[in-house]
Each structure stands twice: as structure tokens, then as C-alpha cells.
Design an enzyme around this catalytic site. Structure first.
Site, PDB file in Angstrom:
ATOM      1  N   ALA A   1     -33.560 -22.920  24.492  1.00  0.00           N
ATOM      2  CA  ALA A   1     -32.791 -23.627  25.463  1.00  0.00           C
ATOM      3  C   ALA A   1     -31.707 -24.358  24.857  1.00  0.00           C
ATOM      4  O   ALA A   1     -30.899 -24.696  25.431  1.00  0.00           O
ATOM      5  CB  ALA A   1     -33.670 -24.391  26.370  1.00  0.00           C
TER       6      ALA A   1
ATOM      7  N   ARG B   1     -37.941 -27.356  29.748  1.00  0.00           N
ATOM      8  CA  ARG B   1     -39.261 -28.241  29.685  1.00  0.00           C
ATOM      9  C   ARG B   1     -38.938 -29.392  28.985  1.00  0.00           C
ATOM     10  O   ARG B   1     -39.960 -30.429  28.816  1.00  0.00           O
ATOM     11  CB  ARG B   1     -39.981 -27.441  28.415  1.00  0.00           C
ATOM     12  CG  ARG B   1     -40.719 -26.490  29.030  1.00  0.00           C
ATOM     13  CD  ARG B   1     -41.276 -25.538  27.847  1.00  0.00           C
ATOM     14  NE  ARG B   1     -41.835 -24.352  28.116  1.00  0.00           N
ATOM     15  CZ  ARG B   1     -43.159 -23.961  28.898  1.00  0.00           C
ATOM     16  NH1 ARG B   1     -43.827 -25.050  28.683  1.00  0.00           N
ATOM     17  NH2 ARG B   1     -43.327 -22.705  29.118  1.00  0.00           N
TER      18      ARG B   1
ATOM     19  N   GLN C   1     -34.996 -16.334  23.838  1.00  0.00           N
ATOM     20  CA  GLN C   1     -35.756 -16.819  25.055  1.00  0.00           C
ATOM     21  C   GLN C   1     -34.845 -17.032  26.294  1.00  0.00           C
ATOM     22  O   GLN C   1     -35.426 -17.214  27.285  1.00  0.00           O
ATOM     23  CB  GLN C   1     -36.450 -18.130  24.818  1.00  0.00           C
ATOM     24  CG  GLN C   1     -37.416 -18.049  23.862  1.00  0.00           C
ATOM     25  CD  GLN C   1     -38.213 -19.322  23.311  1.00  0.00           C
ATOM     26  OE1 GLN C   1     -39.041 -19.843  23.962  1.00  0.00           O
ATOM     27  NE2 GLN C   1     -37.554 -20.120  22.372  1.00  0.00           N
TER      28      GLN C   1
ATOM     29  N   ASP D   1     -29.882 -16.751  30.294  1.00  0.00           N
ATOM     30  CA  ASP D   1     -28.559 -17.175  31.106  1.00  0.00           C
ATOM     31  C   ASP D   1     -27.406 -16.273  30.819  1.00  0.00           C
ATOM     32  O   ASP D   1     -26.396 -16.122  31.328  1.00  0.00           O
ATOM     33  CB  ASP D   1     -28.241 -18.589  30.853  1.00  0.00           C
ATOM     34  CG  ASP D   1     -28.159 -18.696  29.076  1.00  0.00           C
ATOM     35  OD1 ASP D   1     -27.859 -17.786  28.470  1.00  0.00           O
ATOM     36  OD2 ASP D   1     -28.816 -20.029  28.750  1.00  0.00           O
TER      37      ASP D   1
ATOM     38  N   HIS E   1     -37.090 -12.677  27.228  1.00  0.00           N
ATOM     39  CA  HIS E   1     -37.572 -13.230  28.623  1.00  0.00           C
ATOM     40  C   HIS E   1     -36.670 -12.371  29.716  1.00  0.00           C
ATOM     41  O   HIS E   1     -36.685 -13.107  30.887  1.00  0.00           O
ATOM     42  CB  HIS E   1     -37.616 -14.620  28.533  1.00  0.00           C
ATOM     43  CG  HIS E   1     -38.657 -15.003  27.698  1.00  0.00           C
ATOM     44  ND1 HIS E   1     -38.776 -16.509  27.456  1.00  0.00           N
ATOM     45  CD2 HIS E   1     -39.743 -14.583  27.057  1.00  0.00           C
ATOM     46  CE1 HIS E   1     -39.842 -16.505  26.511  1.00  0.00           C
ATOM     47  NE2 HIS E   1     -40.560 -15.465  26.566  1.00  0.00           N
TER      48      HIS E   1
ATOM     49  N   THR F   1     -35.033 -24.497  19.760  1.00  0.00           N
ATOM     50  CA  THR F   1     -36.143 -24.237  20.602  1.00  0.00           C
ATOM     51  C   THR F   1     -37.398 -25.066  19.971  1.00  0.00           C
ATOM     52  O   THR F   1     -37.142 -25.243  18.554  1.00  0.00           O
ATOM     53  CB  THR F   1     -36.506 -22.593  20.695  1.00  0.00           C
ATOM     54  OG1 THR F   1     -37.924 -22.501  20.887  1.00  0.00           O
ATOM     55  CG2 THR F   1     -36.612 -22.160  19.172  1.00  0.00           C
ATOM     56  N   SER F   2     -38.243 -25.597  20.605  1.00  0.00           N
ATOM     57  CA  SER F   2     -39.473 -26.239  20.118  1.00  0.00           C
ATOM     58  C   SER F   2     -40.391 -25.247  19.555  1.00  0.00           C
ATOM     59  O   SER F   2     -41.462 -25.564  18.811  1.00  0.00           O
ATOM     60  CB  SER F   2     -39.988 -27.143  21.182  1.00  0.00           C
ATOM     61  OG  SER F   2     -40.147 -26.387  22.232  1.00  0.00           O
TER      62      SER F   2
ATOM     63  N   ASN G   1     -32.900 -27.749  14.819  1.00  0.00           N
ATOM     64  CA  ASN G   1     -33.398 -28.303  16.086  1.00  0.00           C
ATOM     65  C   ASN G   1     -33.046 -29.720  15.938  1.00  0.00           C
ATOM     66  O   ASN G   1     -33.108 -30.376  14.881  1.00  0.00           O
ATOM     67  CB  ASN G   1     -34.721 -28.069  16.245  1.00  0.00           C
ATOM     68  CG  ASN G   1     -35.432 -27.919  17.811  1.00  0.00           C
ATOM     69  OD1 ASN G   1     -34.463 -27.631  18.567  1.00  0.00           O
ATOM     70  ND2 ASN G   1     -36.237 -28.696  18.019  1.00  0.00           N
TER      71      ASN G   1
END
Ligand SMILES: [Zn+2]
Length: 228
Positions: free
Chosen positions: A20, A32, A95, A98, A113, A180-181, A204
Site C-alpha cells: 500500500a 491498515r 499486494q 488498484d 491479491h 509494505t509492513s 519503507n
């Protein structure tokens, strides 16, 4: 000191694994995170679950339409730089649902995804444009419920997609995790398919858990990719 630009120049095949954080600069709220897409819901896992779609399709549709669609979002410099690099020698496993990697020109994208703009009727399989879905989630002709082709909680990842993701990751001599985490599985587990000797790096805002020997670039991905 790790130099991402040099590592990309040196690599034969670069695979980016994205989340994201790559799309926040395009105005899509971070999945999240605080203030993000799901912060006003106790359990995003419920809203975006296969059970919710099956048992409460209207609520599912309402939520997805209000919270997830940003059709006017434009790709940003991260998408553009990744497209330029991977179109020459690499791939992107994302992931994100969009579609912004493709809008940014990337040709080798594996949407782990799925994609929000891939709409189909669950009864007859007919495809629809997302504008139709934004207005209604029932196929008038047969009463089937429309849905986006995204992986919901409770649903498995398409095995073909898993296979393509593993192929892209195991082929890379440079793997770069961006935005991304890296806490969502099975996505995060894909890094286990890196080939021995591959260089691993991540960009990140906060440090993330990575295998030993990986290079962590802490910072804003927009700033980092602007310099590539
Ligand atoms: Zn139908």
C-alpha cells in the site's frame, strides 16, 4: 553503505514486492495504517470476507464502493520508475488491487491479491466495467451478484498467480520490498523463494522484519525512487 541505484544497475533481474505504501502518494489511503482505509472499522477482515459477500452482498458492495475505489488516482514516481526498470529486466509482485502499476506502464505485474477493476458476475461469469459495479451489484439478466476479482479474507490465492509470483521471485538476483509492513501472509512468505545469493532490500517508512543480510532503506519511497 547500501546503494539501491547501484544494486539495480548491477542486477540482471529485479523483482519488486510492493504494498500500500507505493500508492499512498497517489492518494490511496494506506491499508491498515492509522488513518488508513480500515481505521474506522473494528474488523476489516469481516467487511472484506467471503462470508460477508455471500451473506450480506449489499453491505459488502456498499463498503467496497465507498472505501476502495479511487478510479481517478494517477500513478506516481514509484510506479513509473518501477515500470521503467522491470520492463527492461524484471517484474513486480504486488499486494495492491488498484491497478496503478499497469497504469504507470509496467508490463510484468503479478497482482497477488487481484484487481478491483476486474468485475464479474458470480452466476454467469460475464465481465462488467467498474462503473456498472459502482451503481449496482446485481446482474439484472440473471440475478447473479457481481464482485471484483480481488482475494477476500477466507479465499485462497489463485494457484496460477502463486506460481507466477514464485517464478518472478526465484528468478531475481535483486529483490526489493517496497511500501509494505510485510506482515500479510502468504505474500510475505514469498521472500522465502529468493534464490541463494540474491540481494534483498526493502524501502519503507519504518524498518520491517527481513531475512538476515537484507538491506533496509528507511524513508519515503517517493524520495528514494525519485533519485533512481
Ligand atoms: Zn450473470
Amino acid at each position: 553503505m547500501f546503494d539501491l541505484k547501484q544494486a539495480i544497475d548491477d542486477a540482471q533481474f529485479v523483482t519488486f514486492m510492493t504494498g500500500a505504501g507505493v500508492s499512498t502518494a497517489s492518494g490511496i489511503p494506506d491499508y491498515r495504517s492509522k488513518g488508513g482505509l480500515y481505521s474506522d472499522l473494528a474488523s476489516p477482515e469481516e467487511a472484506l470476507s467471503d462470508e460477508n459477500l455471500r451473506d450480506h452482498h449489499e453491505a459488502f458492495h456498499d463498503w467496497v464502493v465507498k472505501k476502495m475505489y479511487y478510479p481517478d488516482a494517477k500513478p506516481n514516481v514509484i510506479h513509473e520508475k518501477m515500470a521503467a526498470i522491470t520492463n527492461r529486466k524484471g517484474a513486480i509482485v504486488t499486494q495492491n488491487v488498484d491497478g496503478l502499476h499497469q497504469k504507470g506502464g509496467a508490463k510484468h505485474v503479478i497482482e497477488f491479491h487481484g484487481n478491483l477493476y476486474n468485475i464479474f458476475c458470480q452466476k454467469c461469469g460475464q465481465h462488467f466495467d467498474y462503473q456498472t459495479y459502482l451503481k449496482a451489484d446485481v446482474h439484472a439478466q440473471d440475478g447473479g451478484i457481481l464482485r471484483p476479482g480481488i482475494v477476500l479474507y477466507g479465499e485462497p490465492i489463485n494457484p496460477d498467480v502463486v506460481e507466477r509470483a514464485i517464478a518472478a521471485i526465484s528468478r531475481a538476483d535483486l529483490l526489493v520490498v517496497v511500501g509494505t509492513s510485510f506482515q500479510v501472509y502468504p505474500f510475505a512468505g514469498l521472500i522465502g523463494y529468493a534464490k541463494p545469493g540474491a540481494v534483498l532490500a526493502a524501502v519503507n517508512r519504518e524498518p520491517i522484519a527481513l531475512p538476515a543480510g537484507a538491506h533496509m532503506v528507511v524513508g519515503d519511497a517517493v524520495a528514494v525512487f525519485s533519485k533512481l
